[in-house]
Design an enzyme around this catalytic site. Structure first.
Site, mmCIF file in Angstrom:
data_model
loop_
_atom_site.group_PDB
_atom_site.id
_atom_site.type_symbol
_atom_site.label_atom_id
_atom_site.label_comp_id
_atom_site.label_asym_id
_atom_site.label_seq_id
_atom_site.Cartn_x
_atom_site.Cartn_y
_atom_site.Cartn_z
ATOM 1 N N GLN A 55 12.321 -43.451 42.725
ATOM 2 C CA GLN A 55 12.247 -44.905 42.603
ATOM 3 C C GLN A 55 13.620 -45.578 42.551
ATOM 4 O O GLN A 55 13.727 -46.764 42.811
ATOM 5 C CB GLN A 55 11.416 -45.276 41.360
ATOM 6 N N HIS A 75 7.753 -42.633 55.418
ATOM 7 C CA HIS A 75 8.242 -42.710 56.805
ATOM 8 C C HIS A 75 7.095 -42.682 57.803
ATOM 9 O O HIS A 75 7.107 -43.400 58.788
ATOM 10 C CB HIS A 75 9.226 -41.566 57.090
ATOM 11 N N ASP A 88 14.341 -44.941 50.650
ATOM 12 C CA ASP A 88 15.524 -44.376 51.329
ATOM 13 C C ASP A 88 16.815 -44.778 50.630
ATOM 14 O O ASP A 88 17.741 -43.989 50.494
ATOM 15 C CB ASP A 88 15.598 -44.850 52.787
ATOM 16 N N ARG A 113 15.869 -41.788 29.786
ATOM 17 C CA ARG A 113 14.926 -40.856 30.405
ATOM 18 C C ARG A 113 15.004 -41.040 31.924
ATOM 19 O O ARG A 113 14.713 -42.113 32.432
ATOM 20 C CB ARG A 113 13.498 -41.145 29.920
ATOM 21 N N HIS A 158 8.571 -35.980 38.702
ATOM 22 C CA HIS A 158 8.003 -37.329 38.667
ATOM 23 C C HIS A 158 7.539 -37.675 40.094
ATOM 24 O O HIS A 158 8.207 -38.428 40.810
ATOM 25 C CB HIS A 158 9.048 -38.327 38.149
ATOM 26 N N ASN A 202 5.391 -35.694 34.774
ATOM 27 C CA ASN A 202 5.061 -37.076 34.472
ATOM 28 C C ASN A 202 3.683 -37.407 35.009
ATOM 29 O O ASN A 202 3.439 -37.304 36.216
ATOM 30 C CB ASN A 202 6.075 -38.030 35.116
ATOM 31 N N GLU A 203 2.755 -37.767 34.133
ATOM 32 C CA GLU A 203 1.452 -38.322 34.488
ATOM 33 C C GLU A 203 0.670 -37.537 35.539
ATOM 34 O O GLU A 203 0.413 -38.049 36.632
ATOM 35 C CB GLU A 203 1.624 -39.743 35.021
ATOM 36 N N ASN A 345 2.561 -42.241 28.165
ATOM 37 C CA ASN A 345 2.840 -43.472 28.919
ATOM 38 C C ASN A 345 1.684 -44.419 28.664
ATOM 39 O O ASN A 345 0.541 -44.141 29.045
ATOM 40 C CB ASN A 345 2.951 -43.198 30.424
ATOM 41 N N TYR A 347 0.362 -48.346 29.119
ATOM 42 C CA TYR A 347 0.559 -49.662 29.729
ATOM 43 C C TYR A 347 -0.531 -50.660 29.355
ATOM 44 O O TYR A 347 -0.276 -51.838 29.198
ATOM 45 C CB TYR A 347 0.613 -49.550 31.263
ATOM 46 N N GLU A 414 6.858 -44.195 28.413
ATOM 47 C CA GLU A 414 6.849 -45.383 29.276
ATOM 48 C C GLU A 414 5.966 -46.452 28.669
ATOM 49 O O GLU A 414 4.915 -46.157 28.084
ATOM 50 C CB GLU A 414 6.318 -45.082 30.678
HETATM 51 C C1 BGC Z 1 4.870 -44.301 36.507
HETATM 52 C C2 BGC Z 1 6.058 -45.053 37.064
HETATM 53 C C3 BGC Z 1 5.590 -46.402 37.574
HETATM 54 C C4 BGC Z 1 5.006 -47.180 36.422
HETATM 55 C C5 BGC Z 1 4.494 -48.566 36.772
HETATM 56 C C6 BGC Z 1 3.989 -45.145 35.639
HETATM 57 O O1 BGC Z 1 2.676 -44.765 35.771
HETATM 58 O O2 BGC Z 1 5.318 -43.162 35.813
HETATM 59 O O3 BGC Z 1 6.637 -44.283 38.069
HETATM 60 O O4 BGC Z 1 6.602 -47.116 38.206
HETATM 61 O O5 BGC Z 1 3.891 -46.477 35.944
HETATM 62 O O6 BGC Z 1 3.434 -48.479 37.662
#
Ligand code: BGC
Length: 504
Positions: A55, A75, A88, A113, A158, A202-203, A345, A347, A414
């Protein structure tokens, strides 16, 4: 230079105010009440920020890096990315770590991290070819961080799997366990004298289900309820093998910690038919529990409900075996207890209902779980259509972990908010503040949460959403020549929390 910055800032603020209202806010709620006695974070609580290699790094084919599945996918299928972009160049962190470091120092974070790109260090996935330039790059990063009193926390995987591995099935082939173990060995040996916090994966859910279930992510396999489950199974075993390797070979003298990061929402129900606790528990077992239960639970196996449902569905579908094979004794012993901490993580959260009849394809995760989700109209929504502000969910999931996994140490690896890149990002500040409040409340309730990581340091490539959704504390215009990182208001808010260790 300073004047240029100010000009850039003014231009940007006026641009941002025009675009701010162009996406939908469904509700306004993004607050959490303070509970208990803790008004300050404990002295040893750590604050950090997070990024991931694909990213931010760019330099996708430089200095001997091999392709990852995200290089190939973006691509070959630019049409699948919202703005037809790719990683890229991204934030060019491979060449501009100095700029990232300025931001990290400005924030005064305790740790950073970041992830190591597997195909950058081992272009052919195995250790026969080791890319010295990539090793130099990560050594430089780690050394600079430590010189500045910022602890490196490294994610080993990741999403950016070496393309090489897809030739034989990627995560569906259990040979990936061996490959990952050798990769992990190489990382521990090369960087473990200075890196003391390792996150294996990761996830897993978020690359297994889209990558091998519904074909939304590379390698675009459409085999729901089968290949995505194999991916989860092999990930779990690869994680546990790397953990055991560290314990056997490195932990005595390197003295680090190894964990895994799992993403999860918390769930709420208003459906009395099923028994509210049962349905919340069911939803938790089908998300966090799928991988956390075998590692941190008592049984050393997948959650009982999940095993039972999938076995019985497999029979109904006419199979002579289950699409989710429980772990055998050999694996159970390796997996159980294979985490020094749980990376979480978080959200957002959801309301959960039982779907009658079950939805989704047969077979699929949706069909096996029989779960259906909804949101509360009062919750504030981010630019990302899946992201609603529910800080209470963070407090509650931390308590759920405390109660179900023997109060294992939790690193929040996260947590973050997306918008269009406004510098005056009040919504991100509200989100950050309310979620830090949730952490404080949970600490007050005895939860063993010791780290908070904000996603993300800088705006970056948001997978299928390209650069259309921005999560950074620092603004980045990807098309600008020098890729300046410009602090948003949330960056100074976060810094003030880190400095004072309390919420204002
Ligand atoms: C991921 C990140 C992503 C973020 C927001 C997480 O699930 O680990 O790579 O950018 O969410 O979507």
């Amino acid at each position: 230079m300073r004047e240029q910055h100010v000009l850039l800032l003014c231009l940007f603020v006026s641009y941002a105010s025009i675009i701010k209202s162009s996406y939908l806010h469904e509700g306004d709620e993004c607050k959490l009440e303070h509970k208990g006695n803790y008004s300050k974070f404990p002295e040893d609580f750590s604050f950090g920020v997070s990024t991931a290699a694909y990213q931010v790094e760019g330099a996708w084919n430089e200095d001997g890096k091999g392709p990852s599945i995200w290089d190939t996918y973006t691509h070959l299928h630019p049409e699948r990315i919202a703005d037809h972009s790719n990683g890229d160049e991204a934030a060019e962190s491979y060449h501009r770590f100095a700029q990232d470091l300025v931001a990290l120092k400005e924030l005064k974070v305790n740790f950073y991290r970041f992830s190591i790109s597997w195909p950058r260090v081992l272009p052919r996935a195995d250790t026969r070819v080791q890319n010295q330039k990539a090793i130099d790059y990560y050594n430089m990063m780690i050394d600079k961080l430590l010189e500045n009193n910022i602890e490196p926390m490294v994610t080993m995987f990741h999403y950016d799997m070496p393309e090489e591995l897809t030739k034989f099935g990627g995560f569906t082939n259990n040979i990936v366990i061996k490959y990952f173990r050798y990769y992990a060995d190489f990382l521990f040996k090369t960087f473990g004298d200075r890196v003391k916090k390792w996150i294996t994966f990761n996830e897993p859910f978020d690359y297994c289900v889209p990558g091998y279930g519904n074909a939304d992510f590379p390698p675009m396999i459409h085999a729901p309820g089968v290949a995505d489950y194999l991916c989860l199974d092999n990930t779990l075993k690869a994680h546990a093998s790397a953990y055991r390797l560290y314990k056997a070979k490195y932990s005595n003298y390197q003295k680090g910690k190894v964990g895994i990061t799992i993403s999860s929402r918390f769930y709420y129900t208003n459906n009395p038919d099923f028994g509210s606790e049962d349905i919340v528990d069911r939803a938790m077992q089908y998300s966090l529990g799928w991988l956390a239960h075998p590692i941190f639970g008592e049984s050393g196996n997948y959650p009982f409900t999940v095993i039972e449902d999938i076995t019985s569905n497999s029979m109904k579908e006419g199979l002579a075996w289950s699409r989710l094979r429980p772990l055998n004794l050999y694996w159970s012993k390796i997996v159980r207890g294979s985490g020094d901490f749980l990376g979480l993580n978080y959200y957002s959260s959801r309301f959960v209902h039982m779907a009658e009849p079950p939805g989704g394809e047969i077979p699929s995760w949706e069909h096996d779980s029989r779960l259906k989700y909804s949101v509360d109209k009062r919750w504030k929504r981010a630019k990302s259509d899946w992201l609603y502000c529910v800080p209470q969910g963070l407090e509650d999931i931390l308590k759920w972990i405390r109660d179900n996994y023997n109060n294992i140490e939790v690193y929040i690896t996260e947590n973050g908010w997306s918008d269009e890149g406004e510098l005056d990002d009040t919504d991100r500040i509200d989100y950050l503040k309310s979620h830090l409040q949730a952490v404080l409340n949970a600490i007050n309730d005895g939860c063993n949460v010791t780290h908070y990581t904000h996603w993300s340091l800088i705006d970056n490539f948001e997978w299928n959403r390209g650069y259309t959704e921005k999560f950074g504390l620092y603004y980045l215009n990807v098309t600008s020549k020098n890729k300046e990182r410009v602090a948003k208001n949330s960056a100074s808010y976060y810094r003030s929390v880190i400095e004072s260790r309390k919420l204002s």
